[in-house]
Design a protein around this motif. Structure first.
Motif, PDB file in Angstrom:
ATOM      1  N   GLY A 139      49.911  -5.782   7.322  1.00 14.92           N
ATOM      2  CA  GLY A 139      50.116  -6.361   8.647  1.00 14.92           C
ATOM      3  C   GLY A 139      51.036  -5.506   9.509  1.00 14.92           C
ATOM      4  O   GLY A 139      50.780  -5.306  10.702  1.00 14.92           O
ATOM      5  N   ILE A 163      39.697  -7.764  12.315  1.00 14.67           N
ATOM      6  CA  ILE A 163      40.562  -6.606  12.557  1.00 14.67           C
ATOM      7  C   ILE A 163      39.858  -5.325  12.147  1.00 14.67           C
ATOM      8  O   ILE A 163      39.954  -4.296  12.825  1.00 14.67           O
ATOM      9  CB  ILE A 163      41.898  -6.768  11.807  1.00 14.67           C
ATOM     10  CG1 ILE A 163      42.714  -7.926  12.403  1.00 14.67           C
ATOM     11  CG2 ILE A 163      42.722  -5.480  11.863  1.00 14.67           C
ATOM     12  CD1 ILE A 163      43.960  -8.269  11.606  1.00 14.67           C
ATOM     13  N   ASN A 201      46.127  -9.976  14.205  1.00 10.63           N
ATOM     14  CA  ASN A 201      47.014  -9.619  13.102  1.00 10.63           C
ATOM     15  C   ASN A 201      48.117 -10.652  12.902  1.00 10.63           C
ATOM     16  O   ASN A 201      48.658 -10.771  11.798  1.00 10.63           O
ATOM     17  CB  ASN A 201      47.633  -8.242  13.356  1.00 10.63           C
ATOM     18  CG  ASN A 201      48.335  -7.691  12.135  1.00 10.63           C
ATOM     19  OD1 ASN A 201      47.797  -7.739  11.021  1.00 10.63           O
ATOM     20  ND2 ASN A 201      49.544  -7.186  12.315  1.00 10.63           N
TER      21      ASN A 201
END
Length: 226
Positions: A52, A193, A25
């Protein structure tokens, strides 16, 4: 021993997954903000920052859940991760469709900023400083037209008295290439992610289930009488 064996594998799997999510991230967050911000899309930059921040929050919660071996907080982690997955999916869909448009808009923005520059207003300064480039094609864009004067933004630490401090490459090539790389990192970091979030959901579910079953067994165990 039974309690430790039942929970520990999923505990460390969740912990490791959340750490990997947080590390990925960092790239997603920074590259996303730079990509959108460089194209003057403030809303896109805020969206990347928001997603984020949500990813960071969920990953830190996952680390806490793993360390505490908490069934209750594992439920909170599952809910927050589902929300993060939805946000990532929406962001990824928008970014994927707009990526080429953003890069094209960035090329036009560089040319416009270069045309609007003046001695009093160095409109290229943000591009020069961020990407460490100079002019459109290089320092010659200024040296040929402005009697040998370079804007301070064309040099490292704004010091043009040292030749090695001058940015030799033009922004039309270096900045565009750099932004292309930033957009690709943001794109692929989002995919990684996304995959890790699903792994986090699985490990959190199995850890929470193991914790709950262990607690039930402990409650049902007969009390030994000495």
């Amino acid at each position: 021993m039974e309690k430790s064996f039942a929970i520990t594998p999923w505990k460390y799997a969740l912990f490791t997954t959340c750490i990997l999510i947080a590390l990925c991230n960092i790239f997603f967050f920074s590259c996303g903000v730079v990509t959108w911000g460089s194209t003057s899309s403030s809303h896109g930059g805020y969206a990347a920052a928001l997603v984020g921040a949500a990813v960071f929050a969920a990953s830190f919660l996952g680390v806490y859940v793993a360390l505490k071996e908490s069934y209750k907080y594992s439920i909170y982690y599952l809910i927050s991760t589902v929300v993060v997955i939805v946000l990532l999916a929406v962001y990824f869909a928008i970014f994927s469709t707009m990526r080429s448009q953003l890069l094209s808009h960035f090329d036009d923005r560089i040319k416009l900023l270069f045309e609007q520059r003046s001695h009093q207003n160095d409109t290229m300064q943000p591009i020069h400083s961020l990407f460490r480039c100079c002019g459109l094609n290089g320092p010659q864009d200024y040296l040929a037209k402005e009697q040998g004067g370079l804007p301070a933004s064309c040099c490292y630490a704004f010091d043009c008295t040292v030749g090695s401090h001058i940015f030799e490459e033009g922004c039309a090539t270096k900045a565009t290439r750099n932004l292309q790389m930033q957009s690709e990192i943001n794109y692929y970091a989002c995919i990684v992610i996304f995959a890790l979030e699903f792994m986090g959901v699985l490990t959190a579910f199995l850890m929470g289930k193991a914790r709950k079953l262990t607690k039930i067994k402990d409650d049902e165990a007969p009390i030994s009488e000495d």
